[in-house]
Motif scaffolding. Structure first.
Motif, PDB file in Angstrom:
ATOM      1  N   PHE A   1      41.393  41.637  43.377  1.00  0.00           N
ATOM      2  CA  PHE A   1      41.692  40.222  43.603  1.00  0.00           C
ATOM      3  C   PHE A   1      41.043  39.336  42.548  1.00  0.00           C
ATOM      4  N   VAL A   2      39.923  39.755  41.977  1.00  0.00           N
ATOM      5  CA  VAL A   2      39.365  39.024  40.839  1.00  0.00           C
ATOM      6  C   VAL A   2      40.343  39.095  39.663  1.00  0.00           C
ATOM      7  N   ARG A   3      40.910  40.256  39.454  1.00  0.00           N
ATOM      8  CA  ARG A   3      41.888  40.397  38.371  1.00  0.00           C
ATOM      9  C   ARG A   3      43.134  39.567  38.652  1.00  0.00           C
ATOM     10  N   ARG A   4      43.519  39.494  39.931  1.00  0.00           N
ATOM     11  CA  ARG A   4      44.662  38.652  40.289  1.00  0.00           C
ATOM     12  C   ARG A   4      44.348  37.189  40.007  1.00  0.00           C
ATOM     13  N   LEU A   5      43.136  36.763  40.338  1.00  0.00           N
ATOM     14  CA  LEU A   5      42.718  35.392  40.054  1.00  0.00           C
ATOM     15  C   LEU A   5      42.744  35.126  38.551  1.00  0.00           C
TER      16      LEU A   5
ATOM     17  N   TRP B   1      36.935  31.713  30.870  1.00  0.00           N
ATOM     18  CA  TRP B   1      37.435  32.262  32.130  1.00  0.00           C
ATOM     19  C   TRP B   1      37.562  33.781  32.071  1.00  0.00           C
ATOM     20  N   LYS B   2      38.007  34.303  30.954  1.00  0.00           N
ATOM     21  CA  LYS B   2      38.096  35.755  30.810  1.00  0.00           C
ATOM     22  C   LYS B   2      36.710  36.390  30.943  1.00  0.00           C
ATOM     23  N   ALA B   3      35.741  35.803  30.237  1.00  0.00           N
ATOM     24  CA  ALA B   3      34.379  36.346  30.281  1.00  0.00           C
ATOM     25  C   ALA B   3      33.792  36.240  31.680  1.00  0.00           C
ATOM     26  N   GLU B   4      34.073  35.127  32.368  1.00  0.00           N
ATOM     27  CA  GLU B   4      33.528  34.955  33.711  1.00  0.00           C
ATOM     28  C   GLU B   4      34.127  35.963  34.684  1.00  0.00           C
ATOM     29  N   CYS B   5      35.400  36.255  34.562  1.00  0.00           N
ATOM     30  CA  CYS B   5      36.013  37.265  35.435  1.00  0.00           C
ATOM     31  C   CYS B   5      35.379  38.636  35.209  1.00  0.00           C
TER      32      CYS B   5
ATOM     33  N   LYS C   1      34.513  31.581  43.521  1.00  0.00           N
ATOM     34  CA  LYS C   1      34.894  30.290  44.106  1.00  0.00           C
ATOM     35  C   LYS C   1      34.662  29.153  43.114  1.00  0.00           C
ATOM     36  N   ALA C   2      33.589  29.222  42.352  1.00  0.00           N
ATOM     37  CA  ALA C   2      33.316  28.192  41.347  1.00  0.00           C
ATOM     38  C   ALA C   2      34.384  28.218  40.251  1.00  0.00           C
ATOM     39  N   LEU C   3      34.794  29.429  39.846  1.00  0.00           N
ATOM     40  CA  LEU C   3      35.856  29.550  38.853  1.00  0.00           C
ATOM     41  C   LEU C   3      37.155  28.956  39.384  1.00  0.00           C
ATOM     42  N   HIS C   4      37.475  29.288  40.622  1.00  0.00           N
ATOM     43  CA  HIS C   4      38.689  28.755  41.240  1.00  0.00           C
ATOM     44  C   HIS C   4      38.656  27.228  41.262  1.00  0.00           C
TER      45      HIS C   4
END
Length: 306
Positions: A38-42, A100-104, A124-127
């Motif tokens: 789901f992180v990858r989906r995000l 965003w890529k690095a954070e995921c 959640k913070a990224l979202h």
């Protein structure tokens, strides 16, 4: 469950969740691998979102410049970025993709290190940060479309939107493939929605449209933003007397996909009062099942099934 069903109820429920909420459910049941998925989906969703809005903005600004010149394009940008009218349009303009890529990747590493609470907080913070960027992009696009509508009229909007919404059509794909593509497209707006499948179609229902409907509810078509309302009836307004300019990308997507493949990519059934009640989106399993009035409102003829 009917033999015609493609998805289970549980699949549809999870497909309609925000990825951060699906991740939280996976962690609650102790399934780290699912949480990572789901992180990858995000990641796919936020990257698609920022690229889509950035692409829209470049295409629309270029269209204005090509039609009316460099000064007109510069004026459109100045009007769009007036902080006294719409401060959200003046937010950061940097490219967040590398961050965003690095954070995921960091969130996934945190999950693998056995720190689910920290990983979920970061997701959640990224979202939330992505949602701010989403609303910035959405508002900027609406401003540019409003400029085009006022300066070039409905025919200009039609032309500009055809360029902005141009994409590869999904041809010869299975119903499941088309459905999962549209689910992703809907989740790009970072809000929850419901999915209901029956024998002939899949229905997408949002409590309020996560883009156009929210803009109406938040007053974008009232002062001080006063975004453009397109007069009708016209195929660009679904044959209605008027429609908010941002919402016009939906009939354009249906029309251009029909022109490219012979059937609309999907069908939007606008709420009786936009921004007040849910719009519905239909994905039909068989093109011949699409009611004729969904074609005629676009100025199209339903193809013969013979």
């Amino acid at each position: 469950m009917s033999d015609a069903r493609v998805f289970s109820d549980e699949e549809l429920r999870v497909f309609g969740l925000r990825s951060v909420d699906a991740m939280a459910e996976a962690l609650d049941r102790g399934d780290t691998e699912d949480a990572i998925d789901f992180v990858r989906r995000l990641r796919r969703e936020v990257l698609s979102m920022i690229r889509n809005y950035a692409g829209w903005e470049v295409t629309l600004t270029t269209w204005i410049e090509r039609r009316d010149g460099t000064e007109a394009a510069a004026r459109a940008v100045r009007e769009m970025e007036n902080p006294e009218i719409a401060p959200e349009r003046c937010g950061p303009g940097d490219d967040p993709v590398p961050v965003w890529k690095a954070e995921c990747e960091a969130i996934i590493a945190t999950l693998k290190a056995g720190q689910p609470a920290e990983a979920l907080a970061r997701a959640k913070a990224l979202h939330q940060g992505a949602l701010v960027r989403h609303d910035r992009g959405m508002s900027r696009v609406s401003a540019l479309l409003s400029f085009i509508g006022r300066s070039a009229g409905t025919s200009g909007l039609d032309s500009a939107l055809r360029e902005a919404m141009a994409s590869d059509m999904i041809e010869n794909a299975s119903f499941r493939e088309r459905a999962e593509s549209l689910m992703h497209f809907t989740r790009v707006h970072l809000r929850t929605f419901d999915l209901v499948e029956d024998d002939e179609k899949l229905t997408f229902i949002c409590p309020i449209c996560p883009s156009g409907g929210r803009m109406i509810a938040d007053g974008h078509y009232e002062a001080p933003r006063s975004d453009y309302v397109v007069p009708g009836p016209h195929p660009l307004t679904y044959g209605r007397d008027e429609i908010p300019v941002y919402c016009c990308h939906e009939p354009i997507m249906e029309t251009t996909s029909f022109e490219g493949t012979g059937i609309p990519m999907f069908i939007v059934d606008p709420a009786p009062v936009l921004g007040k009640s849910p719009c519905k989106t239909y994905l039909y399993k068989k093109p011949e099942a699409i009611p004729e009035h969904f074609f005629t409102r676009l100025g199209l003829s339903k193809p013969s099934s013979n």
